[in-house]
Design a protein around this motif. Structure first.
Motif, mmCIF file in Angstrom:
data_model
loop_
_atom_site.group_PDB
_atom_site.id
_atom_site.type_symbol
_atom_site.label_atom_id
_atom_site.label_comp_id
_atom_site.label_asym_id
_atom_site.label_seq_id
_atom_site.Cartn_x
_atom_site.Cartn_y
_atom_site.Cartn_z
ATOM 1 N N HIS A 155 0.816 -1.215 0.000
ATOM 2 C CA HIS A 155 0.000 0.000 0.000
ATOM 3 C C HIS A 155 0.852 1.268 0.000
ATOM 4 O O HIS A 155 0.340 2.348 0.288
ATOM 5 N N GLY A 156 2.143 1.121 -0.289
ATOM 6 C CA GLY A 156 2.954 2.302 -0.542
ATOM 7 C C GLY A 156 3.998 2.643 0.493
ATOM 8 O O GLY A 156 4.759 3.604 0.302
ATOM 9 N N LEU A 157 4.086 1.892 1.606
ATOM 10 C CA LEU A 157 5.063 2.230 2.630
ATOM 11 C C LEU A 157 6.463 1.788 2.212
ATOM 12 O O LEU A 157 6.678 0.642 1.818
ATOM 13 N N ARG A 158 7.392 2.702 2.304
ATOM 14 C CA ARG A 158 8.803 2.401 2.047
ATOM 15 C C ARG A 158 9.631 3.065 3.130
ATOM 16 O O ARG A 158 9.539 4.287 3.337
ATOM 17 N N VAL A 159 10.418 2.271 3.843
ATOM 18 C CA VAL A 159 11.258 2.777 4.928
ATOM 19 C C VAL A 159 12.714 2.601 4.531
ATOM 20 O O VAL A 159 13.130 1.515 4.112
ATOM 21 N N VAL A 160 13.482 3.673 4.669
ATOM 22 C CA VAL A 160 14.916 3.605 4.367
ATOM 23 C C VAL A 160 15.694 3.833 5.659
ATOM 24 O O VAL A 160 15.248 4.566 6.540
ATOM 25 N N PRO A 161 16.856 3.196 5.803
ATOM 26 C CA PRO A 161 17.617 3.333 7.061
ATOM 27 C C PRO A 161 18.412 4.632 7.106
ATOM 28 O O PRO A 161 18.830 5.172 6.072
ATOM 29 N N ARG A 162 18.617 5.134 8.329
ATOM 30 C CA ARG A 162 19.614 6.173 8.506
ATOM 31 C C ARG A 162 20.983 5.577 8.194
ATOM 32 O O ARG A 162 21.257 4.422 8.533
ATOM 33 N N ARG A 163 21.850 6.370 7.626
ATOM 34 C CA ARG A 163 23.198 5.877 7.344
ATOM 35 C C ARG A 163 24.041 5.844 8.619
ATOM 36 O O ARG A 163 24.965 5.041 8.731
ATOM 37 N N ILE A 164 23.724 6.725 9.541
ATOM 38 C CA ILE A 164 24.326 6.741 10.875
ATOM 39 C C ILE A 164 23.176 6.849 11.866
ATOM 40 O O ILE A 164 22.245 7.628 11.653
ATOM 41 N N ASN A 165 23.222 6.075 12.947
ATOM 42 C CA ASN A 165 22.119 6.146 13.911
ATOM 43 C C ASN A 165 22.112 7.477 14.656
ATOM 44 O O ASN A 165 21.089 8.158 14.723
ATOM 45 N N ASN A 166 23.267 7.846 15.253
ATOM 46 C CA ASN A 166 23.315 9.058 16.071
ATOM 47 C C ASN A 166 24.643 9.781 15.893
ATOM 48 O O ASN A 166 25.691 9.159 15.667
ATOM 49 N N PHE A 167 24.559 11.096 16.039
ATOM 50 C CA PHE A 167 25.728 11.980 15.980
ATOM 51 C C PHE A 167 25.647 12.900 17.188
ATOM 52 O O PHE A 167 24.646 13.589 17.393
ATOM 53 N N LEU A 168 26.697 12.854 18.027
ATOM 54 C CA LEU A 168 26.746 13.648 19.244
ATOM 55 C C LEU A 168 27.901 14.644 19.138
ATOM 56 O O LEU A 168 29.054 14.300 19.435
ATOM 57 N N PRO A 169 27.640 15.884 18.700
ATOM 58 C CA PRO A 169 28.698 16.891 18.701
ATOM 59 C C PRO A 169 28.913 17.422 20.118
ATOM 60 O O PRO A 169 27.955 17.539 20.898
ATOM 61 N N LEU A 170 30.145 17.744 20.446
ATOM 62 C CA LEU A 170 30.481 18.171 21.807
ATOM 63 C C LEU A 170 31.062 19.590 21.799
ATOM 64 O O LEU A 170 31.722 20.000 20.831
ATOM 65 N N PRO A 171 30.844 20.337 22.860
ATOM 66 C CA PRO A 171 31.328 21.732 22.907
ATOM 67 C C PRO A 171 32.838 21.874 22.832
ATOM 68 O O PRO A 171 33.343 22.929 22.453
ATOM 69 N N ASP A 172 33.592 20.813 23.196
ATOM 70 C CA ASP A 172 35.055 20.918 23.211
ATOM 71 C C ASP A 172 35.685 20.603 21.861
ATOM 72 O O ASP A 172 36.911 20.477 21.752
ATOM 73 N N GLY A 173 34.862 20.467 20.817
ATOM 74 C CA GLY A 173 35.395 20.216 19.483
ATOM 75 C C GLY A 173 35.453 18.754 19.090
ATOM 76 O O GLY A 173 35.813 18.428 17.956
ATOM 77 N N GLN A 174 35.099 17.855 19.994
ATOM 78 C CA GLN A 174 35.069 16.429 19.678
ATOM 79 C C GLN A 174 33.646 16.016 19.271
ATOM 80 O O GLN A 174 32.703 16.797 19.360
ATOM 81 N N TYR A 175 33.497 14.775 18.855
ATOM 82 C CA TYR A 175 32.177 14.260 18.497
ATOM 83 C C TYR A 175 32.187 12.742 18.614
ATOM 84 O O TYR A 175 33.258 12.105 18.660
ATOM 85 N N LEU A 176 30.982 12.180 18.634
ATOM 86 C CA LEU A 176 30.800 10.736 18.732
ATOM 87 C C LEU A 176 29.751 10.327 17.708
ATOM 88 O O LEU A 176 28.669 10.924 17.640
ATOM 89 N N LEU A 177 30.077 9.337 16.894
ATOM 90 C CA LEU A 177 29.147 8.774 15.923
ATOM 91 C C LEU A 177 28.778 7.358 16.351
ATOM 92 O O LEU A 177 29.632 6.620 16.858
ATOM 93 N N ALA A 178 27.531 6.978 16.133
ATOM 94 C CA ALA A 178 27.084 5.637 16.518
ATOM 95 C C ALA A 178 26.251 5.047 15.408
ATOM 96 O O ALA A 178 25.410 5.727 14.818
#
Length: 492
Positions: A40-63
């Motif tokens: 009936h028309g539903l199509r779900v595509v995945p996120r390429r990355i689940n989560n992105f956590l940018p941090l104030p100190d210039g670092q980041y975390l990808l999950a």
């Protein structure tokens, strides 16, 4: 229009987006299959990355995918070493929740032993499902229902960013500090889903969340259902102690053998039924039914993609859930501030840009973003109204994103704002509660919405309950409707 809080609308000329609910994971595979939603028309595509956590100190975390452990190792080799076992444990517990989602919980009542036998049998089936867990894991599962997200994560990890990444799920739609008892269960509730057969993954429905409910509507119409829109229900009609239909806002009476209510139980019992027909025990329960998830929701039209200081450019991280909350302590301060001030002046924001996965939502070269903002008071202190502060808080949310992605504010061409009051008026989400009632231990499983009504049968014969105010709780799952339908069918 059909769809409840899972709808897609044009909110700015040429820009469409999911108005309220915004991402796919908890929708049950059996519901998708039974209703043939893909046909009936539903199509779900995945996120390429689940989560992105940018941090104030210039670092980041990808999950997401296979990269999470290497990302965690940037902050703590010890945490990276412990991550696989943490994920394995949560997956075991999530499997228990998945097994329980599509069955009614034991409906504990005060009847005699004959009435209790079927419920005890259900409880024994539940026991069989738990037999695969050893004693230590059973204790840990029990802990997940009672302890705070912070306490549970402290058992596993030492790094603040890792705990922030996972702890965010404990406060989503939950007006509470991550240090509050019970938030560990909310964390678990958000990980028992799957997308395209991948457990724990998050996806996007092409066309927005309305694509899910439009596909459901097409399946229903094909099966012979008549769907009426633009027709409000004024009250549930009760005759001789039985629900026999509804009265619409224009006075029309629609009768049926069953009345199934897909609304917050508090709204049902306090606004759609005459007090005299509602048993006192139910009225008392609804007086104490805890609602209010502290959510502020925005959709924004963007002239261009945001550019994050910690990770410049337009990579896969922009398809992720972008979490702006660097630590559990930050989330705790946001909650305390919201309790005192009405909203946190350093808020928790999750940003999604669904147009990175779905170019049907915005004009070429432009984008739409969801801002799912936590820790605003469902009711403002001091008698203030959200109508007087909506724009002020919206400006704050945009400014918060701009601190991480300079130029974001300048790229905003238009917006749609949903304060807790707007969510209540538009969707019937009392106190802006996206779950139709807090996911606390006293409002879960056999106590959702109350003892004696866990089997989707309401307080009045002929009245049935579904929706997020019933088991298994909030999120776009389809499970409450599935389970309620089985009960209705069994009695016809």
């Amino acid at each position: 229009m059909v769809g409840g809080a899972a709808v897609t609308e044009e909110f700015h000329p040429g820009f469409r987006n999911s108005v309220a609910s915004y991402t796919v994971s908890l929708l049950q595979p059996k519901v998708i299959a039974d209703l043939e939603l893909e046909r009936h028309g539903l199509r779900v595509v995945p996120r390429r990355i689940n989560n992105f956590l940018p941090l104030p100190d210039g670092q980041y975390l990808l999950a997401g995918g296979d990269r999470t452990q290497a990302e965690v190792a940037k902050f703590s080799p010890r945490d990276a070493e412990r991550l696989p076992e943490y994920e394995r444990r949560l997956e075991l517990f999530a499997d228990v929740l998945r097994a329980l989602a599509l069955q009614a919980p034991p409906n504990v009542t005060d009847g005699g032993w004959l009435q209790a036998l079927p419920q005890l049998w259900k409880a024994s089936r539940l026991g069989l499902q738990l037999q695969s867990l050893d004693a230590a894991l059973k204790q840990e599962l029990l802990d997940l229902f009672t302890v705070s997200a912070a306490e549970y994560l402290d058992r596993w990890f030492e790094s603040a960013p890792i705990k922030a990444l996972f702890g965010f799920d404990g406060i989503v739609g939950n007006y509470a500090s991550p240090y509050a008892p019970g938030t560990a269960y909310v964390l678990l509730h958000h990980v028992f889903g799957q997308s395209n057969g991948v457990k724990g993954a998050w996806g996007h429905a092409i066309g927005g969340m309305g694509a899910i409910t439009q596909a459901m509507a097409r399946a229903a119409v094909e099966a012979g259902v008549e769907i009426r829109t633009g027709v409000g229900v004024a009250k549930v009609l009760v005759e001789q102690g039985r629900a026999v239909g509804v009265v619409t806002g224009n006075g029309e009476v629609l009768r049926g053998k069953a009345v199934v209510a897909n609304v917050n139980p508090k709204l049902l019992y306090e606004q759609l039924l005459e007090p005299a027909v509602v048993p006192e025990a139910t009225r008392e329960r609804m007086r104490n039914w805890r609602c209010g998830s502290g959510t502020f929701r925005m959709n924004v039209a963007l002239s261009r993609l945001p550019d994050f200081s910690v990770l410049p450019g337009h990579g896969d991280h922009l398809t992720a859930g972008i979490i702006l909350a660097p630590s559990l302590d930050y989330m705790d301060r946001a909650y305390v501030d919201a309790r005192q001030h009405g909203w946190s002046r350093e808020p928790v924001v999750e940003l999604l840009i669904p147009s990175t996965l779905d170019d049907s939502l915005a004009p070429p070269g432009q984008h739409v973003a969801n801002l799912f903002c936590q820790h605003v008071a469902p009711q403002l202190p001091g008698g203030r109204s959200w109508d007087d502060h909506r724009e002020e808080v919206a400006d704050l949310m945009i400014a918060t994103v701009d601190t991480y992605a300079p130029g974001f504010a300048a790229s905003v061409q238009g917006w749609q704002i949903m304060s807790p009051l707007d969510l209540e008026r538009t969707f019937g989400l009392i106190g802006g509660d996206i779950f139709h009632g807090a996911l606390s231990l006293n409002q879960l499983f056999s106590a959702r919405p109350m003892l004696g009504q866990a089997n989707y049968r309401g307080a009045i014969p002929g009245l049935y309950l579904c929706g997020s105010g019933t088991h298994p709780g909030g999120g776009v799952t389809g499970a409450p409707g599935h389970n309620a339908a089985q009960v209705v069918l069994s009695e016809r």
